[in-house]
Enzyme design. Structure first.
Site: not given
Length: 474
Positions: A53, A133, A135, A212, A220, A269, A340, A359, A361
């Site tokens: 379903d 990645e 985390e 981390e 991570e 990321h 970053r 990447e 982020r």
């Protein structure tokens, strides 16, 4: 893992498999499953599928909800978390038809497959490789209560700084100082190592794992680059393995973006690159950060559509409690090398042409990876097709800490949405790029927005502890 039913049956017999478990995902990207005795598995199961379903999964209306699940044998693995020997297989949802079934366009995995095919049809590339990645927090305790007289939540991690008086051994980690800490502070090493072993047993190569930033129990695990659809499969499986292994060790794992106030949030990321005929599309020795013009156009597409993308890559109200300054989470729509604080970061450590990439982020693991990865690909391809240059549009490169800019300079920058409601507003206005080539059905997008609007409205009704703190004595 297998090519045909005969190979599956042979594996079942040789390994004492007693159950075959078919895993599907709902609209949120979470596993659901249905199980048959291994003695029932046959070629006919692969052809006819397993009925279910689909309305209960969130992507079909009740009056048209009968669907069938067709297993994809390449996803098969022995499930290490079942006491009864079990073979686990993922696959695709199909609309029942005569004489043949056809793919259900709204099923998340089918959308990712359609995006992958659309990439090939454009001629820009034939493969998208991604690397998410993962985390997450690993708590020793977690609980919550929501009722008329009580709204509360609590978590605990033995080595967290808040246990400095009660832990007893002195082996606690200061606030935000958990990154790469070693034993005796890293008490979950064995648990994470077993997670990695199980992930690799599932056919997903792992690059590394480590503690981390957050001293509240953040970690991570990072896999290697993989093809987009296969990595979406891997994403759901990695989360499944992490959560089940944590439970085995008496812990609980969460991918909630911001579970602890004042600590770093957990993102996912997503690194990405395109290949064509086995050659890198994003590499150019003469380009900024050694990236080609196509790569820059791809970034331009991501940045142009970043607000609406957030509705799919950051689909929880909690997601936007992570996207704030000061915790290495991006808040600015821009790109740069090794930065970053921008939503697109180009890793400076990548030297070889076939690994040159960037990447995104902002995503987090509350997303449905099939929808998120497909949407990222569609936004990037829109940038390539329309030659959207990020530099010409004022989106970078930003080679400075964007958190520390004066307010008047920050005001000139494009920021990410500050709430899920804002991201849904953007998706409502900006989703044509998702529908190119028929990849995302419009009715699915509309249904997704309606569902998330209801979620936002429901969450907005709940009193929170900070509201008591601020308003109780007004």
């Amino acid at each position: 893992m297998f090519k045909n039913a005969a190979e599956v049956i042979q594996f079942i017999q040789e390994n004492g498999i007693q159950m075959v478990d078919f895993k599907m995902v709902d609209i949120g990207g979470t596993f659901r499953h249905v199980t048959i005795p291994a003695s029932r598995f046959s070629e006919k199961v692969l052809e006819d599928g397993i009925g279910f379903d689909a309305s209960n999964y969130g992507y079909a209306v009740v009056e048209k909800s009968d669907m069938v699940f067709i297993p994809d044998l390449s996803t098969a693995m022995a499930d290490p978390f079942c006491g009864v020997p079990t073979l686990s297989i993922s696959g695709n949802a199909m609309i029942i038809g005569y004489p043949d079934n056809r793919p259900l366009p709204q099923y998340p995995r089918n959308i990712a497959l359609a995006a992958s095919q659309y990439l090939k049809d454009t001629g820009i590339a034939d493969t998208m490789l991604i690397l998410p990645e993962f985390e997450f927090y690993l708590f020793d305790e977690a609980g919550w209560k929501l009722e008329g007289k009580r709204q509360e939540a609590h978590v605990d991690f033995a080595r967290a700084h808040w246990n400095s008086e009660t832990e007893g051994t002195g082996n606690v980690v200061p606030l935000q100082k958990h990154y790469h800490v070693a034993k005796p502070y890293d008490t979950s090493y064995e648990c994470r190592s077993e997670m990695v072993l199980r992930i690799e047993e599932a056919g997903i190569p792992v690059n590394y794992h480590h503690p981390e930033v957050s001293a509240g129990g953040q970690f991570e695990i990072e896999p290697l680059l993989g093809e987009m659809v296969k990595m979406a499969d891997a994403t759901v499986m990695i989360k499944y393995i992490i959560k089940n292994t944590a439970q085995k060790y008496g812990k609980c794992a969460t991918f909630m973006p911001k579970p602890v106030y004042g600590e770093a949030g957990s993102g996912m990321h997503v690194h990405m690159l395109l290949m064509k005929d086995g050659k890198p599309v994003f590499s150019d020795d003469e380009g900024y950060a050694h990236l080609s013009q196509t790569a820059h156009y791809f970034m331009g597409g991501l940045l142009k559509h970043i607000d609406s993308l957030c509705a799919l890559t950051n689909p929880s109200t909690n997601s936007y409690k992570r996207l704030i300054p000061g915790f290495e989470a991006p808040v600015t729509a821009g790109y740069a090398t090794s930065n970053r604080s921008a939503v697109i970061r180009i890793p400076a450590y990548v030297k070889t042409p076939d690994m040159r990439r960037f990447e995104l982020r902002n995503p987090d693991a509350t997303c449905n990876p099939y929808l998120a990865y497909a949407a990222i690909l569609m936004a990037g391809l829109d940038g390539v097709k329309n030659q959207i240059d990020p530099h010409e549009n004022g989106w970078g490169p930003f080679d400075m800490n964007l958190y520390n800019l004066p307010d008047e300079e920050k005001a000139k920058l494009k920021s990410l949405p500050v709430s899920l409601d804002r991201a849904l507003d953007a998706l409502e206005k900006d989703h044509d790029y998702l529908m190119a080539g028929g990849v995302f059905p419009e009715d699915m997008i509309r249904s997704y927005i309606r569902s998330k609007r209801l979620e936002c409205a429901e969450m907005s009704k709940i009193p929170t502890v900070p509201e008591f703190d601020r308003y109780f004595n007004c």
